[in-house]
Design an enzyme around this catalytic site. Structure first.
Site, PDB file in Angstrom:
ATOM      1  N   LYS A  13       0.834  -1.209   0.000  1.00  0.00           N
ATOM      2  CA  LYS A  13       0.000   0.000   0.000  1.00  0.00           C
ATOM      3  C   LYS A  13       0.861   1.247   0.000  1.00  0.00           C
ATOM      4  CE  LYS A  13      -1.870  -1.038   3.977  1.00  0.00           C
ATOM      5  NZ  LYS A  13      -1.201  -2.325   4.235  1.00  0.00           N
ATOM      6  N   ARG A  88      -9.458   1.297   8.551  1.00  0.00           N
ATOM      7  CA  ARG A  88      -9.007  -0.046   8.834  1.00  0.00           C
ATOM      8  C   ARG A  88     -10.035  -0.836   9.596  1.00  0.00           C
ATOM      9  NH1 ARG A  88      -3.245   0.524   8.818  1.00  0.00           N
ATOM     10  NH2 ARG A  88      -2.323  -1.481   9.180  1.00  0.00           N
ATOM     11  N   ARG A 127      11.934  -5.838   4.494  1.00  0.00           N
ATOM     12  CA  ARG A 127      11.654  -4.397   4.383  1.00  0.00           C
ATOM     13  C   ARG A 127      12.628  -3.603   5.240  1.00  0.00           C
ATOM     14  NH1 ARG A 127       5.850  -2.008   5.357  1.00  0.00           N
ATOM     15  NH2 ARG A 127       5.974  -3.200   7.286  1.00  0.00           N
ATOM     16  N   ARG A 160      11.478  -2.283  10.905  1.00  0.00           N
ATOM     17  CA  ARG A 160      10.455  -1.751  11.810  1.00  0.00           C
ATOM     18  C   ARG A 160      10.228  -2.695  12.990  1.00  0.00           C
ATOM     19  NH1 ARG A 160       5.426   0.054   8.123  1.00  0.00           N
ATOM     20  NH2 ARG A 160       4.288  -1.137   9.703  1.00  0.00           N
TER      21      ARG A 160
HETATM   22  P1  AP5 Z   1       0.910   0.628   8.782  1.00  0.00           P
HETATM   23  O1  AP5 Z   1       2.152   1.385   8.797  1.00  0.00           O
HETATM   24  O2  AP5 Z   1      -0.219   1.091   7.947  1.00  0.00           O
HETATM   25  O3  AP5 Z   1       1.237  -0.890   8.455  1.00  0.00           O
HETATM   26  P2  AP5 Z   1       0.464  -1.995   7.610  1.00  0.00           P
HETATM   27  O4  AP5 Z   1      -0.888  -1.762   7.130  1.00  0.00           O
HETATM   28  O5  AP5 Z   1       0.637  -3.196   8.448  1.00  0.00           O
HETATM   29  O6  AP5 Z   1       1.158  -1.982   6.298  1.00  0.00           O
HETATM   30  P3  AP5 Z   1       2.668  -1.861   6.027  1.00  0.00           P
HETATM   31  O7  AP5 Z   1       3.089  -0.439   6.068  1.00  0.00           O
HETATM   32  O8  AP5 Z   1       3.388  -2.840   6.894  1.00  0.00           O
HETATM   33  O9  AP5 Z   1       2.712  -2.438   4.544  1.00  0.00           O
HETATM   34  P4  AP5 Z   1       2.406  -1.730   3.154  1.00  0.00           P
HETATM   35  O10 AP5 Z   1       1.169  -2.349   2.576  1.00  0.00           O
HETATM   36  O11 AP5 Z   1       2.454  -0.249   3.245  1.00  0.00           O
HETATM   37  O12 AP5 Z   1       3.626  -2.313   2.337  1.00  0.00           O
HETATM   38  P5  AP5 Z   1       4.965  -1.598   1.809  1.00  0.00           P
HETATM   39  O13 AP5 Z   1       4.640  -0.723   0.660  1.00  0.00           O
HETATM   40  O14 AP5 Z   1       5.766  -1.036   2.926  1.00  0.00           O
HETATM   41  O15 AP5 Z   1       0.372   0.472  10.274  1.00  0.00           O
HETATM   42  C1  AP5 Z   1       1.231   0.066  11.329  1.00  0.00           C
HETATM   43  C2  AP5 Z   1       0.445  -0.052  12.604  1.00  0.00           C
HETATM   44  O16 AP5 Z   1      -0.115   1.244  12.946  1.00  0.00           O
HETATM   45  C3  AP5 Z   1      -0.757  -0.981  12.565  1.00  0.00           C
HETATM   46  O17 AP5 Z   1      -0.400  -2.311  12.833  1.00  0.00           O
HETATM   47  C4  AP5 Z   1      -1.629  -0.366  13.668  1.00  0.00           C
HETATM   48  O18 AP5 Z   1      -1.187  -0.729  14.942  1.00  0.00           O
HETATM   49  C5  AP5 Z   1      -1.412   1.120  13.496  1.00  0.00           C
HETATM   50  N1  AP5 Z   1      -2.380   1.756  12.603  1.00  0.00           N
HETATM   51  C6  AP5 Z   1      -2.131   2.372  11.402  1.00  0.00           C
HETATM   52  N2  AP5 Z   1      -3.256   2.845  10.855  1.00  0.00           N
HETATM   53  C7  AP5 Z   1      -4.263   2.532  11.721  1.00  0.00           C
HETATM   54  C8  AP5 Z   1      -5.668   2.736  11.704  1.00  0.00           C
HETATM   55  N3  AP5 Z   1      -6.274   3.348  10.677  1.00  0.00           N
HETATM   56  N4  AP5 Z   1      -6.385   2.275  12.746  1.00  0.00           N
HETATM   57  C9  AP5 Z   1      -5.797   1.647  13.774  1.00  0.00           C
HETATM   58  N5  AP5 Z   1      -4.478   1.415  13.852  1.00  0.00           N
HETATM   59  C10 AP5 Z   1      -3.713   1.848  12.829  1.00  0.00           C
HETATM   60  O19 AP5 Z   1       5.693  -2.919   1.219  1.00  0.00           O
HETATM   61  C11 AP5 Z   1       6.172  -3.932   2.087  1.00  0.00           C
HETATM   62  C12 AP5 Z   1       7.549  -4.445   1.612  1.00  0.00           C
HETATM   63  O20 AP5 Z   1       7.389  -5.130   0.380  1.00  0.00           O
HETATM   64  C13 AP5 Z   1       8.567  -3.321   1.341  1.00  0.00           C
HETATM   65  O21 AP5 Z   1       9.831  -3.763   1.698  1.00  0.00           O
HETATM   66  C14 AP5 Z   1       8.460  -3.086  -0.167  1.00  0.00           C
HETATM   67  O22 AP5 Z   1       9.674  -2.592  -0.701  1.00  0.00           O
HETATM   68  C15 AP5 Z   1       8.129  -4.481  -0.676  1.00  0.00           C
HETATM   69  N6  AP5 Z   1       7.241  -4.474  -1.848  1.00  0.00           N
HETATM   70  C16 AP5 Z   1       6.211  -3.613  -2.111  1.00  0.00           C
HETATM   71  N7  AP5 Z   1       5.606  -3.925  -3.281  1.00  0.00           N
HETATM   72  C17 AP5 Z   1       6.263  -5.021  -3.755  1.00  0.00           C
HETATM   73  C18 AP5 Z   1       6.108  -5.827  -4.930  1.00  0.00           C
HETATM   74  N8  AP5 Z   1       5.144  -5.583  -5.827  1.00  0.00           N
HETATM   75  N9  AP5 Z   1       6.952  -6.880  -5.082  1.00  0.00           N
HETATM   76  C19 AP5 Z   1       7.939  -7.162  -4.153  1.00  0.00           C
HETATM   77  N10 AP5 Z   1       8.127  -6.424  -3.036  1.00  0.00           N
HETATM   78  C20 AP5 Z   1       7.308  -5.372  -2.832  1.00  0.00           C
HETATM   79 MG    MG Z   2       2.817   1.101   4.831  1.00  0.00          MG
END
Ligand code: AP5
Ligand code: MG
Ligand code: ZN
Length: 214
Positions: A13, A88, A127, A160
């Site tokens: 995302k 969420r 990551r 992280r």
């Molecule tokens: P948040 O930071 O939003 O974490 P998340 O939803 O768990 O998502 P991530 O940021 O971990 O993943 P992403 O989908 O953004 O993936 P990314 O692009 O980094 O939230 C963290 C915490 O905050 C939650 O657990 C909660 O506690 C709290 N929180 C946040 N919002 C909240 C809300 N609204 N309500 C309540 N609590 C909340 O990609 C991941 C990895 O994969 C990277 O290394 C990237 O380089 C790699 N990658 C990306 N795309 C590809 C691809 N196509 N192929 C290969 N690798 C790829």
């Molecule tokens: Mg994210």
């Protein structure tokens, strides 16, 4: 252009939201990034949020909803925005819709970046996040050209706190339980679009731009 990004933790995302924000010149609003900035700055909100985040749990809606609604009333959001990690929960989505309706607005797209759980753990363990600007890398799929420092700002890259495998498992369970119901919610509004998030990140981006420009 008002977009909600949906998808499991680690689906990409944030990666896609940054690309969309830069192409269409709209703000990228990530609640996760906002909480992490608060933790780094030692604010009260950061202290509260950290307790939940470190356990892989959601931060309570009371601490989340007003923060986002306030952010959306700022000037730079007039031409649209990308919400990443919010809503969420169903109550968050309903609060967002109610706030938009008050201004005679509505969400344009909900984009679900679909990645099966099996792929998530390896993505998360590889990551690396920048402690300075929040840029995101992957040691295999998207390495920094400068090794273990950020290409953009030169700060250190870290794993992280919530990307440890056991915490990732918990986040996935919470996702399926509390966030996945939003797929039906936005399907019901006829704005849900699904993209295959297992593709190369540039192919995922191409699929998203096709949807936005259709
Ligand atoms: P948040 O930071 O939003 O974490 P998340 O939803 O768990 O998502 P991530 O940021 O971990 O993943 P992403 O989908 O953004 O993936 P990314 O692009 O980094 O939230 C963290 C915490 O905050 C939650 O657990 C909660 O506690 C709290 N929180 C946040 N919002 C909240 C809300 N609204 N309500 C309540 N609590 C909340 O990609 C991941 C990895 O994969 C990277 O290394 C990237 O380089 C790699 N990658 C990306 N795309 C590809 C691809 N196509 N192929 C290969 N690798 C790829
Ligand atoms: Mg994210
Ligand atoms: Zn940086």
């Amino acid at each position: 252009m008002k977009i909600v990004m949906l998808g499991a933790p680690g689906a990409g995302k944030g990666t896609q939201a940054k690309m969309i924000a830069s192409k269409y010149q709209v703000p990228h609003i990530s609640t996760g990034d906002i909480f992490r900035a608060n933790i780094k700055n030692g604010t009260e909100l950061g202290k509260k949020a950290k307790e939940y985040m470190d356990q892989g749990l959601l931060v309570p809606d009371e601490l989340t909803v007003d923060l986002v609604i306030d952010r959306l009333s700022q000037d730079d959001c007039k031409k649209g925005y990308i919400l990443d990690g919010f809503p969420r929960t169903i109550p968050q989505a309903e609060a967002l819709d109610a706030a938009l309706a008050k201004r005679g607005e509505k969400m344009d797209f909900a984009i679900d970046v679909d990645v099966p759980d099996e792929n998530i753990i390896s993505r998360m363990s590889g990551r690396r996040a920048c402690t300075g600007c929040g840029a995101t890398y992957h040691i295999v799929y998207n390495p920094s050209k400068k090794g273990d420092v950020c290409e953009v700002c030169g700060e250190t890259l870290i794993l992280r706190d919530d990307d440890k495998p056991e915490t990732v498992q918990k986040r996935l369970a919470v996702y399926h339980d509390q966030t996945q119901p939003l797929i039906d919610y936005y399907t019901g509004q006829s704005i849900l679009k699904t993209v295959d998030g297992t593709q190369d990140m540039n192919d995922v981006f191409a699929a998203i731009t096709e949807i936005l420009e259709a």
